[in-house]
Motif scaffolding. Structure first.
Motif, short mmCIF file in Angstrom:
data_model
loop_
_atom_site.label_atom_id
_atom_site.label_comp_id
_atom_site.label_asym_id
_atom_site.label_seq_id
_atom_site.Cartn_x
_atom_site.Cartn_y
_atom_site.Cartn_z
N GLY A 365 -0.99 -2.64 -14.79
CA GLY A 365 -0.55 -4.02 -14.64
C GLY A 365 -1.21 -4.75 -13.47
N TYR A 366 -2.01 -4.04 -12.70
CA TYR A 366 -2.66 -4.64 -11.53
C TYR A 366 -4.17 -4.63 -11.72
CZ TYR A 366 1.93 -3.98 -9.44
OH TYR A 366 3.27 -4.01 -9.19
N SER A 367 -4.83 -5.69 -11.23
CA SER A 367 -6.27 -5.81 -11.38
C SER A 367 -6.99 -5.06 -10.27
CB SER A 367 -6.69 -7.29 -11.34
OG SER A 367 -6.48 -7.81 -10.03
N GLU A 368 -8.27 -4.81 -10.50
CA GLU A 368 -9.12 -4.18 -9.47
C GLU A 368 -9.07 -4.98 -8.18
OE1 GLU A 368 -13.87 -4.08 -8.65
OE2 GLU A 368 -13.24 -3.52 -10.69
N GLU A 369 -9.17 -6.32 -8.31
CA GLU A 369 -9.20 -7.17 -7.12
C GLU A 369 -7.89 -7.11 -6.36
OE1 GLU A 369 -11.89 -8.84 -4.91
OE2 GLU A 369 -12.31 -8.48 -7.03
N GLU A 370 -6.78 -7.10 -7.07
CA GLU A 370 -5.47 -7.07 -6.41
C GLU A 370 -5.26 -5.73 -5.68
OE1 GLU A 370 -0.80 -8.19 -7.35
OE2 GLU A 370 -2.23 -7.90 -9.01
N ILE A 371 -5.66 -4.64 -6.31
CA ILE A 371 -5.51 -3.32 -5.68
C ILE A 371 -6.38 -3.22 -4.43
CG2 ILE A 371 -5.90 -0.84 -6.01
CD1 ILE A 371 -5.21 -1.31 -9.00
N LEU A 372 -7.61 -3.79 -4.51
CA LEU A 372 -8.49 -3.80 -3.35
C LEU A 372 -7.90 -4.64 -2.22
CD1 LEU A 372 -11.29 -2.90 -2.22
CD2 LEU A 372 -12.20 -5.07 -3.09
N ASP A 373 -7.37 -5.81 -2.57
CA ASP A 373 -6.77 -6.68 -1.56
C ASP A 373 -5.58 -6.01 -0.86
OD1 ASP A 373 -8.58 -8.67 -2.04
OD2 ASP A 373 -7.28 -9.84 -3.36
N ARG A 374 -4.84 -5.24 -1.61
CA ARG A 374 -3.69 -4.53 -1.02
C ARG A 374 -4.13 -3.28 -0.24
NH1 ARG A 374 1.62 -4.78 -4.98
NH2 ARG A 374 1.29 -6.89 -5.79
N PRO A 434 -0.73 14.75 1.69
CA PRO A 434 0.61 14.20 1.95
C PRO A 434 0.68 13.37 3.22
CG PRO A 434 0.58 16.60 2.18
CD PRO A 434 -0.71 16.22 1.55
N PHE A 435 -0.09 13.72 4.23
CA PHE A 435 -0.06 12.96 5.48
C PHE A 435 -0.72 11.59 5.31
CE2 PHE A 435 -0.18 17.48 6.65
CZ PHE A 435 1.05 17.57 7.29
N LEU A 436 -1.83 11.55 4.55
CA LEU A 436 -2.47 10.28 4.26
C LEU A 436 -1.56 9.40 3.38
CD1 LEU A 436 -6.12 11.45 3.45
CD2 LEU A 436 -5.33 10.34 5.54
N ILE A 437 -0.92 10.04 2.43
CA ILE A 437 -0.01 9.29 1.54
C ILE A 437 1.12 8.68 2.35
CG2 ILE A 437 1.70 9.56 -0.32
CD1 ILE A 437 -0.26 11.67 -1.53
N GLU A 438 1.67 9.43 3.29
CA GLU A 438 2.74 8.93 4.14
C GLU A 438 2.25 7.79 5.03
OE1 GLU A 438 6.34 8.32 5.93
OE2 GLU A 438 5.94 9.66 4.23
N GLU A 439 1.06 7.97 5.62
CA GLU A 439 0.56 7.01 6.60
C GLU A 439 0.02 5.74 5.97
OE1 GLU A 439 -0.27 5.48 10.33
OE2 GLU A 439 0.84 7.31 9.81
N PHE A 440 -0.72 5.85 4.85
CA PHE A 440 -1.42 4.70 4.29
C PHE A 440 -0.81 4.16 3.00
CE2 PHE A 440 -5.16 6.73 6.56
CZ PHE A 440 -5.15 5.82 7.60
N LEU A 441 0.20 4.83 2.44
CA LEU A 441 0.78 4.38 1.18
C LEU A 441 2.28 4.12 1.30
CD1 LEU A 441 -0.10 3.92 -1.83
CD2 LEU A 441 0.80 6.20 -2.29
N ILE A 442 3.04 5.15 1.66
CA ILE A 442 4.51 5.04 1.69
C ILE A 442 4.97 3.95 2.65
CG2 ILE A 442 6.67 6.28 2.08
CD1 ILE A 442 5.00 7.22 -0.36
N LYS A 443 4.27 3.80 3.77
CA LYS A 443 4.68 2.81 4.77
C LYS A 443 4.37 1.37 4.35
CE LYS A 443 4.21 5.81 8.84
NZ LYS A 443 3.50 6.00 10.14
N TYR A 444 3.63 1.21 3.25
CA TYR A 444 3.23 -0.13 2.80
C TYR A 444 3.71 -0.35 1.36
CZ TYR A 444 0.12 0.14 6.84
OH TYR A 444 -0.38 0.26 8.11
N PRO A 445 4.87 -0.98 1.19
CA PRO A 445 5.46 -1.15 -0.15
C PRO A 445 4.52 -1.81 -1.16
CG PRO A 445 7.04 -1.77 1.55
CD PRO A 445 5.74 -1.51 2.24
N LYS A 446 3.69 -2.74 -0.71
CA LYS A 446 2.79 -3.42 -1.64
C LYS A 446 1.72 -2.47 -2.18
CE LYS A 446 2.99 -8.33 -1.06
NZ LYS A 446 2.14 -9.54 -1.01
N ARG A 447 1.31 -1.51 -1.37
CA ARG A 447 0.36 -0.50 -1.84
C ARG A 447 1.06 0.51 -2.74
NH1 ARG A 447 -2.58 1.06 3.92
NH2 ARG A 447 -3.19 -1.06 4.51
N LYS A 448 2.22 0.95 -2.29
CA LYS A 448 2.99 1.96 -3.04
C LYS A 448 3.31 1.45 -4.45
CE LYS A 448 7.10 4.87 -2.35
NZ LYS A 448 7.90 4.54 -3.53
N GLU A 449 3.51 0.15 -4.55
CA GLU A 449 3.91 -0.46 -5.82
C GLU A 449 2.86 -0.26 -6.91
OE1 GLU A 449 5.95 -4.75 -6.96
OE2 GLU A 449 4.24 -4.73 -5.59
#
Length: 510
Positions: A365-374, A434-449
């Motif tokens: 449901g998300y475009s390449e551009e939107e994922i890059l921006d996030r 798991p450490f990268l996922i925690e640091e760069f994904l979980i902490k950022y809801p817009k990325r996690k989404e």
């Protein structure tokens, strides 16, 4: 079976395997199958071009300081042998890279002086220590130094104070005072001038034909070492064995040093970018990542290869491998003078995003551009695309900006347009850490989404994949100095051939 018999059986088996290993044929991408053994005919001819390098430094220095500094001079003290504290042993000697660039001399305790006005390069050899001669033999003589090195004058260190006193009226620039032990000499020197470091780094930025020749030799040795690791699985039972295998073959080919400590990891450990343990068992692991580079005359290769432990990529491992290979290939096709490295780095992120959309790791449901921006791809590809390569693994002159507010660019070690005769690494990677996922994904809801975590979980056992080649920028494109194949099917064949050959040897002994 008695222990002595077991030991004999293993020794004979290892010998038989070794004989088979040493006769392996070496396979390279886009090249016919061939035996690859570096020979002296491959090496650059003549002396290391010290005078050419000194003149290059002068040109770059005067471009910053102005022509009024033409009567300035340069002094650089080389590296020294360092003792290990509370021990009568010493640390491994590694020559000061700026000193080596200026002289091509690998002798501890040496120094060099370059007069910008006369363009005369003088080498100072360490004084002869009669006690050391008794234990270690005669050092290089002045006469032999003239024959070996591209310098105008050779003197012993004891003459340095009186020599420098003749230049007291001019500025004698130096990098630092670390190995300047005479206070009278130190008083004559101007250390740590930023324009001098600019000149040194800009000079080393692009490589001449001689330096490229040294890098080619380092690359060939490294190719053979990586191939040997892939081919020796029957005797490799933990990550440390990869390290041992690589080092063994490097030394056999004349490379006694590696440019950096090898990264030898398996399974989920492959997700650790600078893994240092190199000692875990391979049991129940599927994937291997080996990042190692042999060194030749202080110039180093830097190559990463990944392969399946049992000779066949799993579905998930192959999908991630193909993603990284596509990232690297699209970047490689665009490397040429004038191209901005940042743009190639972002291109690699785009290729990753497209692949993850196809695999379902990123939601459709998300475009390449939107994922890059996030910046959601940062979680899986957190490091820079590559770096300059030469005497240092992360060579000088890249103009990194670690304060950049853009996290996609913050860790790039190269932040300038490519130039002809730069040597760079092209090393994209994808990691499930798991450490990268925690640091760069979980902490950022817009990325996690944008991430389908259920699908992502299926890839966690792979750990990570990185493919790294050493690349020379040419006048109209690039040349890949790395020869060891990165084709996944060729890699499977190499690993399987090694496994089958090893099994047959052990079967014969039994």
């Amino acid at each position: 079976m008695p222990f002595a018999d077991q030991l004999l059986t293993f020794s004979l088996a290892f010998l038989a395997y070794q004989l088979g290993r040493d006769s392996l044929e070496f396979t390279f991408s886009s090249r016919p199958q061939q035996k690859m053994s570096p020979s002296d005919s491959d090496l650059p001819k003549g002396k290391y071009p010290a005078k050419k390098h000194a003149l290059k430094i002068k040109k770059n220095f005067l471009s910053k300081k102005g022509e009024e500094q033409t009567e300035s001079t340069l002094f650089v003290a080389g590296g020294e042998i360092e003792p290990i504290k509370y021990c009568d042993q010493t640390k491994e000697f590694r020559q000061n890279r700026y000193f080596f660039y200026l002289t091509g001399v690998n002798i501890p305790g040496s120094a060099a002086f370059f007069d910008f006005k006369s363009e005369k390069l003088t080498l100072f050899l360490p004084d002869v220590d009669s006690d050391d001669v008794m234990w270690s033999g005669l050092p290089l003589s002045v006469e032999a130094a003239y024959e070996k090195f591209d310098v105008d004058e050779v003197l012993y260190a004891k003459k340095l104070p009186s020599f420098l006193s003749k230049f007291e009226s001019s500025c004698i620039y130096t990098t630092d005072l670390d190995n300047v032990h005479d206070p009278n000499v130190a008083e004559m020197l101007v250390p740590s001038d930023p324009d001098l470091f600019y000149a040194l780094d800009e000079s080393r930025l692009t490589k001449d034909e001689y330096e490229i020749g040294l890098l080619r030799r380092a690359a060939k040795i490294t190719d053979n070492c990586h191939l040997s690791v892939m081919s020796a699985l029957p005797i490799e039972k933990n990550e440390g064995h990869f390290h041992a295998e690589f080092t063994y073959h490097a030394i056999r080919q004349g490379s006694k040093h590696q440019g950096y400590d090898p990264i030898c990891c398996s399974g989920p450990n492959c997700s650790t970018l600078h893994y240092v343990k190199n000692d875990e068992s391979l049991e129940n692991k599927q994937s291997v990542l080996m990042d190692a580079g042999a060194e030749w005359e202080n110039y180093t290769a830097d190559v990463t290869r990944c392969f399946p432990l049992n000779g066949k990529f799993t579905k998930e491992h192959r999908e991630i491998y193909d993603t990284v290979l596509k990232m690297q290939t699209e970047v490689m096709d665009r490397i040429k003078p004038g191209v901005e490295w940042e743009k190639l780095h972002i291109l690699a992120h785009r290729v990753l995003i497209r692949s993850f959309l196809n695999l379902g790791i990123f939601k459709s449901g998300y475009s390449e551009e939107e994922i890059l921006d996030r910046k959601a791809s940062l979680c899986f590809f957190p490091h820079g695309l590559g770096h300059l390569l030469g005497m240092d693994t992360h060579d000088v002159g890249g103009r990194a900006n670690y304060e950049d507010s853009n996290p996609l660019l913050k860790f790039l070690r190269l932040r300038r347009p490519l130039e002809e005769n730069m040597v760079v690494t092209n090393e994209p990677g994808v990691y499930f850490n798991p450490f990268l996922i925690e640091e760069f994904l979980i902490k950022y809801p817009k990325r996690k989404e944008v991430v389908n975590e259920e699908i992502m979980e299926k890839y966690m056992y792979v750990g990570g994949v990185r493919i790294e080649d050493d690349v020379l920028v040419t006048a109209d494109g690039c040349e890949n100095l790395t020869g060891i194949t990165s084709d996944p099917e060729e890699i499977e064949r190499i690993v399987c051939d090694g496994i089958n050959k090893g099994r047959s040897h052990f079967h014969v002994i039994a």
